[in-house]
Design a protein around this motif. Sequence first.
Motif, short mmCIF file in Angstrom:
data_model
loop_
_atom_site.label_atom_id
_atom_site.label_comp_id
_atom_site.label_asym_id
_atom_site.label_seq_id
_atom_site.Cartn_x
_atom_site.Cartn_y
_atom_site.Cartn_z
N GLU A 203 75.73 36.16 31.73
CA GLU A 203 74.55 36.66 32.44
C GLU A 203 74.05 37.98 31.85
O GLU A 203 72.85 38.25 31.84
N LEU A 204 74.97 38.80 31.35
CA LEU A 204 74.56 40.09 30.79
C LEU A 204 73.96 39.95 29.41
O LEU A 204 73.06 40.72 29.02
N GLY A 205 74.47 39.00 28.63
CA GLY A 205 74.13 38.97 27.22
C GLY A 205 74.88 40.08 26.51
O GLY A 205 75.80 40.70 27.05
N HIS A 206 74.47 40.38 25.28
CA HIS A 206 75.16 41.41 24.51
C HIS A 206 74.34 42.70 24.43
O HIS A 206 74.70 43.61 23.67
N GLY A 207 73.29 42.80 25.21
CA GLY A 207 72.48 44.02 25.22
C GLY A 207 72.75 44.88 26.43
O GLY A 207 72.06 45.89 26.65
N ARG A 208 73.73 44.50 27.24
CA ARG A 208 74.15 45.32 28.38
C ARG A 208 75.66 45.51 28.31
O ARG A 208 76.38 44.67 27.78
N VAL A 209 76.12 46.60 28.89
CA VAL A 209 77.52 47.00 28.77
C VAL A 209 78.40 46.19 29.72
O VAL A 209 78.09 46.07 30.91
N LEU A 210 79.49 45.66 29.20
CA LEU A 210 80.50 45.02 30.02
C LEU A 210 81.77 45.86 29.92
O LEU A 210 82.41 45.93 28.86
N SER A 211 82.11 46.52 31.01
CA SER A 211 83.27 47.41 31.06
C SER A 211 84.33 46.82 31.97
O SER A 211 84.01 46.09 32.92
N LEU A 212 85.59 47.14 31.68
CA LEU A 212 86.70 46.70 32.52
C LEU A 212 87.58 47.91 32.86
O LEU A 212 88.02 48.63 31.96
N ARG A 213 87.83 48.11 34.14
CA ARG A 213 88.76 49.14 34.62
C ARG A 213 90.11 48.46 34.80
O ARG A 213 90.28 47.64 35.70
N LEU A 214 91.06 48.78 33.94
CA LEU A 214 92.30 48.02 33.83
C LEU A 214 93.51 48.87 34.19
O LEU A 214 93.76 49.91 33.57
N SER A 215 94.26 48.44 35.21
CA SER A 215 95.52 49.11 35.53
C SER A 215 96.54 48.77 34.45
O SER A 215 96.88 47.61 34.24
N CYS A 216 97.04 49.81 33.79
CA CYS A 216 97.96 49.62 32.67
C CYS A 216 99.38 50.08 32.98
O CYS A 216 100.21 50.14 32.08
N ASP A 217 99.65 50.41 34.23
CA ASP A 217 101.00 50.76 34.64
C ASP A 217 101.05 50.76 36.16
O ASP A 217 100.43 51.61 36.81
#
Length: 655
Positions: A203-217
């Motif tokens: 839905e975003l395509g590649h012209g909008r930012v896709l960010s992920l907030r990832l718990s790494c511990d």
Amino acid sequence: MSAQLTDPITLAGRHARSRVLLGPHLTNLGVRRALSPRHVAYYERRARGGAGIVVTEVASVHDSDWPYERAPLASDCVDGWRDAVAACRPHGTLVLAGLGHTGLQGSSAYSQAVLWGPSGVADVVSREMPMPMGQREIDSLVAGFRAAAVAAVSADVDGVELDAGPRSLLRQFHSDLTNLREDGYGADPLRLTREVLAAVRAELGHGRVLSLRLSCDEETSWAGVTPEAAAGHARQLADALDLLVVVRGGPMSANAYRPDFHRSPSFNTELCRDVRRAVAGAVPVVLQGSVIDPSDARRALDEGVADIVEMTRAQIADPDLVVKIRRGVAPRPCVLCNQTCQVLDPRNPVVTCVGNPTAGHESVDPPEESANGAGDAVLVVGGGPAGLEAARVLAVRGFRVTVADASVRLGGIVRVAAAAAPHLTALTDWLENECRSLGVEFRLGSTVSDAELDAAEREGATVILATGSRPRPLPFPVAGSVRCLGAAELLGSGTPGEGHHVVFDPVGGPVGVAVAEWLAARGRDVRIVTQDSVAGSRLGMTGDLADANTRLQRAGVTRHLDSRIVSVGEAGMRIVDRFTGDESVVPCAVLIDCSHRLPEDALRSSRPDTVRAGDCVAPRTLLEAVREGRAEAQNVTARTRSEFDHHPFTLVNER
């Protein structure tokens, strides 16, 4: 040459004016389940202050998720997102819509529906058992993320950030603490996240930012997401992302996400460094975790720890953080107290800051520079936080301000408390420095009389009293040689006595616990007596309750809970259990009273019309002191301008 905090960065072809991010956080600014004009004003103020990226409060992507009363729902947020974009984009700020689902760590209180979870594992906080999600619910969740992305694109956001952090359903699938499934979503714990990322990217395509907030511990030693496992997760997901935010925390360590000052600032530095090394440049990485000092943020960029730095609480404390960094000016500091910016609380308080009470109230607080005092004189009596904030605001507005204080040092009771909580002086030091740079005159070691106040007013000066507080009488008898001190008196002396020390804490806030820890660190035998069933009962609101009791236990502090003090004498302290009535005697050579204090209102006690601010009205917290100092300064301005003669500033509830 390494990038600077104030340098721009390009993500998915979109340009952010700086490398400082305002992360998603609960605000209680919503109206029902929509982002409100107050949200927009709040985000715009940080964008105007230089934030490169603003991530809006996480919106639930499915109506099965309603984690707190004013939790946004993505389908209701289109107008709010659109208004936030319109307000922030002119400042060069990217707006990302926060999207997520809290799963088994949510609440059924508002939805009145069963919680969803990967498996039948009860939440460790609520102890509520979720429904293990079947394929139908999983498909609905993926469809919910897709629909939320469609809604965000319709609002012309610059992108979205998906929540896989400490309280998220996606993280619950990543972790074998909560994912006990025997199907494909158990064999491959990232499968659901990949499906969600693919649906959102479509839905975003590649012209909008896709960010992920990832718990790494998840900070559990026996299972769960470990830093080593998270490095692998990040590598597997990196190619699908435009931005990766490294955070920590899980169901048994939720307070690890945004802890208070007991955990060192920038605590995620090494974790973020390892994750950035693991992704090997495939995606820009964000450092999160109590980053409040611009020098720490700069160091993270210089050392290659991250490409962007999240400074959320620092921007709550000072929305002009980035502008001030660019100018080389010291921002108003964040003291990491969590007292008013952490608002997941049954009272539904609005997000704000003890040092910057305008935070969360941008739509009603007048700008500091909105008036000219034309050189009118103001005498502020009291150099604590209330007096200093009043003086600062008045000086900014062109008044000639004098601050008189009986002490030879500014800061009031905060300066005294700094013996046990040194982080607090960052705020009063900043206020003092600002006042001095603005030309405020200080008369220290100066006791002011009623006659002097009258004389000042006859000469045309406005008077504001911010004289603080005084100890109250103890509510029980004390006899013999037992030494009795207030917390301020003890900390002000800097030296504990000899023998057994008993901390009397009927408040349950941070003071009693801090005093007990301070004494224990100096090798004293310490007991804390409280009528509550847990020491520091009010610390649950700052996220420090469990940790505080752990620290007391490790320090060897004896806790007498559910107890009331009857008397103190040579034979010791008599206490009674408030439930059973059983009495006991504990040794006591020094008693430290950490109860509420009384207003220091001797000046002009017969003049109810006298302007007062802070503890001399009623002893409360740092927030009220600073807020009332600011409010009274704004009222002085209003009274000196004809257009505001009948409209003085007042503290209001905007709901």
